[in-house]
Structure formats: structure tokens, C-alpha cells
Design a protein around this motif. Sequence first.
Motif, PDB file in Angstrom:
ATOM      1  N   VAL A 286       0.842  -1.181   0.000  1.00 37.19           N
ATOM      2  CA  VAL A 286       0.000   0.000   0.000  1.00 37.19           C
ATOM      3  C   VAL A 286       0.878   1.232   0.000  1.00 37.19           C
TER       4      VAL A 286
ATOM      5  N   THR B 268      -7.847  -1.534  -2.874  1.00 35.30           N
ATOM      6  CA  THR B 268      -6.825  -1.060  -1.941  1.00 35.30           C
ATOM      7  C   THR B 268      -7.514  -0.494  -0.707  1.00 35.30           C
TER       8      THR B 268
ATOM      9  N   ASN C 120      -4.039  -4.714   0.258  1.00 33.18           N
ATOM     10  CA  ASN C 120      -4.619  -4.707  -1.086  1.00 33.18           C
ATOM     11  C   ASN C 120      -5.111  -6.124  -1.357  1.00 33.18           C
TER      12      ASN C 120
END
Length: 592
Positions: free
Chosen positions: A14, A344, A490
Motif C-alpha cells: 500500500v 486497496t 490490497n
Amino acid sequence: MRRREAAAALAGVVVLALAACDGRVTDRHGRGAFDGGRAYDVPVAATQDPGRQGPAPDVPGAVRGGTLTVYLPGAPGLNTLDPTEGWSAPGNAIQQALVSRSLTQYARGDDGQPVLVPDLATDLGSHNEDFTRWTFTIRDDATWEDGSPVTPEEVAFGICRSLDAEVFPAGPGAEYATTYFAGADEYDGPYTGDDPLCRDYPGIAVSGQDVTIEMSRPFPDMAYLGSVMAMGPAPLGDASDPATYSRRPLSNGPYKVASWEPGERLVLVRNDAWDAGSDPARHQYVDRFVFELDQDQAKVDEIMLSGSSNSEAAVSTSLAADRYVEAEESLGDRLVQQSTQCLTTLTPDYTKITDLRVRKALAYAYPYEDAWIAGGEVPGVTRVPAGPVMPPGMTGRQEFQVDGRQITYDPAKARALLAEAGYDADRPYPITMVYNALDPLARDAQSQVTAGFEASGFEVRAIPLQSSPYSVWLDPDDKVNRALNLRGVNWCPLWPTGSAMLPPLLRSGAAFNTAHFDEPAVDAAMDAIASLPIEDQAAAWGALDESVMTEQFPVIPTGYVNRLFAFGSRVGNPTGDGSLGTPNYRDLYVVP
């Protein structure tokens, strides 16, 4: 529990960031960076073709030979080569397409969308009326790289290995097999339970060429789970000892491992024992694949856009935002956009950030569009705002917004929510998070997100790591992880229904539940959906998504994902794989 470098099937690191202060982003020539004319492509749910048999149809114009270099900027690629343990989107896409076979697999359909087809099984399996027993007939013409046949016993053993959650804590077995397979809650696995051939586990049985799996609850999606390589064979006994098999597995696909330097390079060469007639979806056009892992994005972009000989037989799995317009102009249809069902998220620790107002304040404090740009994403193309956990195109998805409207970056709103919760400029809310200090994008981005959060009323402690944050987030015994109150994940679902999306992120104790969300009523609701008639389940998952997000808001969806791949001028059939959002490795070839 052992530390794992796994990344979610999607999953990548991320990246949190803010863009330049004036908000104007240009390419290296001063042009607007996002004037390329593309838009986010909504993913289409996979279809099924249970009768497809090998060999796979030829790709028009394809030729054999050549070396194909694949650059993976900012992505370590594979955390392991053991098929039972592999659980990263970049790594699984490589290994499943080229090295390690499973019960079922995805092919690219004529329309470019993923199609679930047989692999080592002769079809997509058969089941009893309530989906609590699945039987797969194993084909008799698949072989290992040494020429020996892949047997039903080895398939059963490979699947059984996935139940050892102590040895494979972040693999797909820890999420799915241990949840759905009958008796899995009482079985420790072949290694932890000192049962080296899985003879003590009664949930998997072999009869002739048939492998039958008993379920503890209805599981209509077993054919989809069958596509992960953990649902494939492993050599019996010591030949697949996890200590050594993780570095050099035995191949049963079109390529075998020549060498692997973790985090640096993976080299695959032809497996001459593979029989194209046994495989409904894979090809073996390229002589040699060289995967250059964890590359610098700027350097890779320069290679791919230079037109040099190094770019001709090469692929990049990503493109920096500031080279987007230039890539559109120079690459044309060799800049491939691939839709995905990936999401995400930010994941506030539910056991520490207990006030809903603070979790919502974090959502308003995240600078969405600026974060995407600084992280190398193209707003409106590779990222769009997210609301529900279930992504666009997923069956049963409900259209809703947590606050009645799309949450956007709004520091004033964040500060107001914090004030309601008792925090202000004299008493900012403390946030502790980690970032990968070895990744230039992540490192630079972290300084920006810290400034953005602090502008919204938070006090941020950012801890630098020398590896992917997942190595900390997924290890409950890690000292640093225990200090965190903000993580991320994610997630790319294995199949297009809520059962592959919500339980991995929201079920108590799930490996990728990095929010540590734990609500017995939500767990019970998930269990209840599995008992509903098949035709009612999709809508029930969508309704649960809405109720959890509007009532508890345990995770913060930050974006839905498309990807951009750059293909060199001598790469034939430049296409993507919609099942994992990666290049279509199995169908590529090198033009002489």
C-alpha cells in the motif's frame, strides 16, 4: 508463527502519498499527465467452460523461441516458490501460468475476459446437492519435469498440505481450506501434526483417478478455489519438505525453475516433459523467461520508452504516472490496460481505534487523488474512488456510500470528527504505521502522507522497514506489528463473489484481516450466507457489505484498481490476464 513476506492475491504494498502542493501534475515535458483519453475499465466476472480440453488454441502468428524479460517495478514478486505457500498477486500469476498446475485454471477468452477451465482435473468438478462434497477426476497425461506422472495421490497430498496453517500461515489454505474443509479445525497438518503423508486426515479421499473433498459447510465456489496452485500436487514425503521445496519446486507446467534470487531475479526455462495436449490453456512459445524483481520504476520506464534493444523483448508490469501521456504516444496498443477486481484499503486497528468517528476521520484525512498520483497511479484510469468493499462488476454488489456520498479528502471534516471524539490541535490523535524504506516511491510517499494526516488532526509515527509492510502486518507475533494502530491491505479476490472478498478481510482471525476486526455477529452472518440457496447468496453478500461498512466501518476502501503494462516492440500478443490483473504470461511470444 513464522514471518511471511506474502502479499495479497492481490496484494501489493500500500502506497500512501500526497502530490505536489499546487495539485498540478505534468509529465517530463510539462504536459498534463493524464490527458491520454483512457478511463477506468469495469471488470467483468469470469465465465466457465468445463469441457475445454488441451491443447490450448494457438495464438495467431505466434512463434517459438527467444528470451522474454519481465520487469516488476517495486514488487518483490515471489515470497516463496512452494505452491502451497504462494499468495502474492505478482508471484502467483507467474508461477500458476508457467510452473505449477492446479485442479482448475483461468484462460483468456476470445473477448479478453477470464474463463475458468480445467487444468489437472478433466472438468470443473462435480458436487452433491448441497455442495458439501466435491469430486475431481485427475487427468492421466500430466507429468512432472522428470517425466514421472502426476498422480491423484500427489494431488490429494498437495491439497492436504494447505491445511497446515502453522507452516503455511499466510497461504490460501489458511484462509479457505481450513475454513471449508471438513475436519480441518481438528487437523494440524502433515508437518505440525506429524502426519507426513496426510493419512490421518479423513476429509480428502482418493479412489482411482478421483479426488474427493468433504466440506464442513456448503461451498459452491470450490471450482474457483481449485485454480490456486495450493490446490495442486506435491511430491509425497520428504521430496516436498517445506524447508527446501520453497526454493526449488518440481514443475508440472510448461516451464521449470532455472534459478531464483529472492527479491532480485527469477529465471524460467522450458520444461521438456510438459505435454501441451494435457493442458487446455497454457502455451510454451518463449524459450526463457527472466523476471527482474523489485526494480526501480524510473529506470524501467526509461528502458521501456527509450526504444532501445533492451526494451524490444521486454515487459513492464507498471508505469509511472508522469510517463503516462508519453507512453500513450510512443507505445500505442503496446500500453495495455487491464481491469481487475482488486481493492486497496487502509485498515485501522479495530481493537485500538474503537471510535467510529476516528475511523471515519482517517477516511477523510486520506488524500485520494493526490495519493494515487504520488504512488505512480493514473486517476480515473488505474485508480477510481471506492465505496463498498465489493468492487464494480462483482455479482451482488450494492451501490452505497458510507456517509451517503463519496468520501473524499477533506481535512476540515476529519478535524471536526476528531473534535467530536475529544481530540484537537492540543491533543492530536496518535497514529503508528510502517512503510518500506527501501522503495523510493514508498519512502517519499510516506513523508507526504504524514503531512496530510497531520493537517487533518493526527499525529503520525512512521516506522521505516527494510522490507514489505506485509512481513510485519501478517505476523501477529511481530513486536512492531503489535505497536501499530494503522495498517493496510490490497486484496484481489480469487473469484467474483462476496465469499472471496468479505471473509478474507473481515472474518475474525483471517490472515489478511489486518484491521483485527472481530464481531461474532458478522462471522455468524457470513456462515449463514453459505447455507442460503445459491441464487440468494450474491445479494446476501452485498447486503452484508453494506451493513458492516455503514455500521462498523472497519476498513477504509481507498480505490478500485486497473493496471497498465508496457510491452516491447518484439513482444507478441501483448495482453493482460483479468483473473489476477497481470500480464498474460501464458500466451506471450517473442517476435524474431
